[in-house]
Enzyme design. Structure first.
Site, PDB file in Angstrom:
ATOM      1  N   ARG A 261      41.965  37.015  37.077  1.00  0.00           N
ATOM      2  CA  ARG A 261      41.747  36.101  38.202  1.00  0.00           C
ATOM      3  C   ARG A 261      40.365  36.334  38.798  1.00  0.00           C
ATOM      4  O   ARG A 261      39.954  37.483  39.015  1.00  0.00           O
ATOM      5  CB  ARG A 261      42.815  36.298  39.283  1.00  0.00           C
ATOM      6  CG  ARG A 261      44.201  35.943  38.788  1.00  0.00           C
ATOM      7  CD  ARG A 261      45.255  36.039  39.875  1.00  0.00           C
ATOM      8  NE  ARG A 261      46.584  35.880  39.309  1.00  0.00           N
ATOM      9  CZ  ARG A 261      47.727  36.000  39.988  1.00  0.00           C
ATOM     10  NH1 ARG A 261      47.678  36.281  41.276  1.00  0.00           N
ATOM     11  NH2 ARG A 261      48.882  35.843  39.397  1.00  0.00           N
ATOM     12  N   ARG A 276      43.364  44.248  44.431  1.00  0.00           N
ATOM     13  CA  ARG A 276      42.888  42.897  44.096  1.00  0.00           C
ATOM     14  C   ARG A 276      41.770  42.993  43.062  1.00  0.00           C
ATOM     15  O   ARG A 276      40.581  42.993  43.383  1.00  0.00           O
ATOM     16  CB  ARG A 276      42.394  42.196  45.367  1.00  0.00           C
ATOM     17  CG  ARG A 276      42.343  40.678  45.256  1.00  0.00           C
ATOM     18  CD  ARG A 276      41.878  40.054  46.564  1.00  0.00           C
ATOM     19  NE  ARG A 276      42.765  40.347  47.668  1.00  0.00           N
ATOM     20  CZ  ARG A 276      43.844  39.641  47.987  1.00  0.00           C
ATOM     21  NH1 ARG A 276      44.148  38.580  47.275  1.00  0.00           N
ATOM     22  NH2 ARG A 276      44.594  39.980  49.020  1.00  0.00           N
ATOM     23  N   SER A 351      56.245  38.071  43.758  1.00  0.00           N
ATOM     24  CA  SER A 351      56.471  36.763  44.376  1.00  0.00           C
ATOM     25  C   SER A 351      57.394  35.990  43.450  1.00  0.00           C
ATOM     26  O   SER A 351      57.058  35.761  42.284  1.00  0.00           O
ATOM     27  CB  SER A 351      55.128  36.036  44.548  1.00  0.00           C
ATOM     28  OG  SER A 351      55.265  34.917  45.380  1.00  0.00           O
ATOM     29  N   ARG A 390      50.106  47.473  41.220  1.00  0.00           N
ATOM     30  CA  ARG A 390      50.553  47.693  42.597  1.00  0.00           C
ATOM     31  C   ARG A 390      51.736  48.661  42.639  1.00  0.00           C
ATOM     32  O   ARG A 390      51.897  49.396  43.621  1.00  0.00           O
ATOM     33  CB  ARG A 390      50.887  46.364  43.260  1.00  0.00           C
ATOM     34  CG  ARG A 390      49.655  45.480  43.426  1.00  0.00           C
ATOM     35  CD  ARG A 390      49.887  44.295  44.322  1.00  0.00           C
ATOM     36  NE  ARG A 390      48.655  43.516  44.479  1.00  0.00           N
ATOM     37  CZ  ARG A 390      48.456  42.589  45.399  1.00  0.00           C
ATOM     38  NH1 ARG A 390      49.400  42.312  46.278  1.00  0.00           N
ATOM     39  NH2 ARG A 390      47.298  41.934  45.463  1.00  0.00           N
TER      40      ARG A 390
END
Length: 426
Positions: A261, A276, A351, A390
């Site tokens: 990303r 991130r 998520s 994470r």
């Protein structure tokens, strides 16, 4: 993507939903284009019908040996008008199609209304944050002190937002991947997939990353390839343009992949550590099911992601995203947030979303039941099971010891060759 007819017939509902999402879509242009399309289509169909009738007359006249030249002249203007209308219709439908791709999914009725992450209700909390008799460190300090994470060399070879995992750090990452895949395949019944790490534009459009998130994606120069931002993309697109057997639903897939990303909108956020990165590891879960079963499947999928956190003994909470924080393709989303002592806060680690028919319509994923006419759009769901980096961060921070070492969670011991602690080299 929403159904064109649904948007037309529920225009006010769509407007309200976009406003609740804090979204900006040019619905005035949609209305103009849709109206013009509905004007052009009947005129075009009428002229085509006229042309067909006249062609039949010409054939009869010729067969009877009679003169048909008058009809040929009459059809010149009709033919020219048809050509103009076909060109206009193609342009209108192209613009309308592109605009429809920018309209987000509608929130499910159970999704709370809110402006942003501060309005996300907490559904449940599991585990107790550890209590230390020393000042807990952030994972980036722990990793450097133990010589298992190297940020400096990663920056030299690739730039910011990259990291090199080494020694016990690399093995811990691999151990987490193994635990997650083994649990999801053996205990939870998912089929493991090893998908491509590059996909084409059609695939990214099918799951909703394009055109909206092009800036956050890495494009391969000179080719129709994109690096995947998540395994959700190839797993969902496994059944692009297919008609599935309704009796075999749900289809449940899991995959470990690196993810890429650009993080274009996150300048200044999480510039330190592993939270991130441009490249990170993730184990993904995807379920493709019948519409009437999709919200039951959302609870099941979320529970499978939670199971990994519980196996690792990591404190976490489950929240439901409000309309203003909801992802583009999702109708409802649960976020799992793990406790990070070094940051003294919960951070997202998974998520889990129900996209209903939104992705299936874009990607052409349908199913058919035996004995029934026609096909039905499937519902697609996805979730992280979990974000591997994470999870590693959470282990380093929650299992850190006063002497600077880190204990290995019991569930990972078989994957770590029995190593129980990561210590600094002496």
């Amino acid at each position: 993507m929403l159904d064109l007819k649904f948007v037309r017939e529920n225009f006010d509902l769509v407007q309200r939903s976009i406003a609740q999402r804090n979204g900006k879509v040019d619905l005035e242009t949609y209305g103009r284009l849709d109206e013009r399309r509905r004007q052009v289509l009947p005129e075009l169909e009428s002229l085509r019908s006229t042309r067909n009738d006249v062609s039949a007359q010409v054939a009869r006249l010729k067969k009877a040996g009679e003169d048909a030249s008058g009809l040929f002249e009459q059809m010149k203007d009709v033919g020219a008008r048809i050509k103009d209308l076909e060109a206009e219709l193609a342009q209108v439908e192209q613009e309308l199609g592109q605009l429809m791709l920018t309209i987000p999914n509608l929130p499910h009725q159970s999704t709370p209304v809110g402006k942003g992450e501060e309005d996300n209700p907490v559904v449940s909390v599991w585990g107790q944050p550890p209590v230390f008799d020393f000042e807990p460190l952030n994972h980036w300090d722990i990793g450097v002190n133990l010589d298992i994470i190297d940020f400096e060399r990663a920056v030299r070879m690739a730039g910011s937002r990259f990291a090199v995992m080494k020694g016990a750090g690399a093995r811990l990452e691999r151990a987490l991947i193994g635990l997650m895949l083994d649990t999801h395949t053996t205990a939870h019944g998912y089929t493991e997939i090893l998908p491509p790490l590059m996909v084409n534009t059609r695939a990214l459009t099918g799951t909703g990353q394009l055109p909206k998130f092009a800036e956050d994606s890495f494009k391969v120069e000179g080719a129709d390839y994109w690096l995947i931002p998540t395994a959700e993309v190839p797993l969902t697109n496994l059944h692009m343009d297919e008609v599935l057997d309704g009796d075999k639903l749900p289809l449940c897939y899991t995959a470990y992949t690196p993810c890429f990303r650009a993080e274009a909108g996150s300048h200044g956020k999480d510039v330190r550590g592993l939270i991130r990165l441009h490249q990170f590891d993730k184990v993904e879960l995807v379920r493709i099911c019948r519409p009437e079963d999709s919200y039951e499947n959302l609870e099941v999928l979320t529970g499978h992601a939670e199971a990994i956190l519980r196996l690792l003994g990591l404190p976490y909470r489950k929240i439901v995203l409000c309309t203003g924080d909801l992802g583009f393709s999702a109708a409802k989303t649960y976020d799992l947030e793990v406790w990070l002592p070094g940051q003294n806060r919960y951070r997202e680690i998974s998520s889990c979303s129900n996209c209903e028919a939104f992705q299936a319509r874009r990607a052409g994923i349908r199913f058919k039941d035996k004995g029934r006419k026609g096909t039905t759009l499937a519902h697609t769901l996805n979730g992280s099971g979990l974000a591997v980096g994470r999870a590693l961060v959470a282990i380093l921070e929650n299992y850190q010891q006063a002497d600077g070492s880190v204990k290995i969670p019991e569930a990972l011991l078989p994957y770590m060759g029995g190593q129980q602690t990561i210590k600094a080299a002496e």
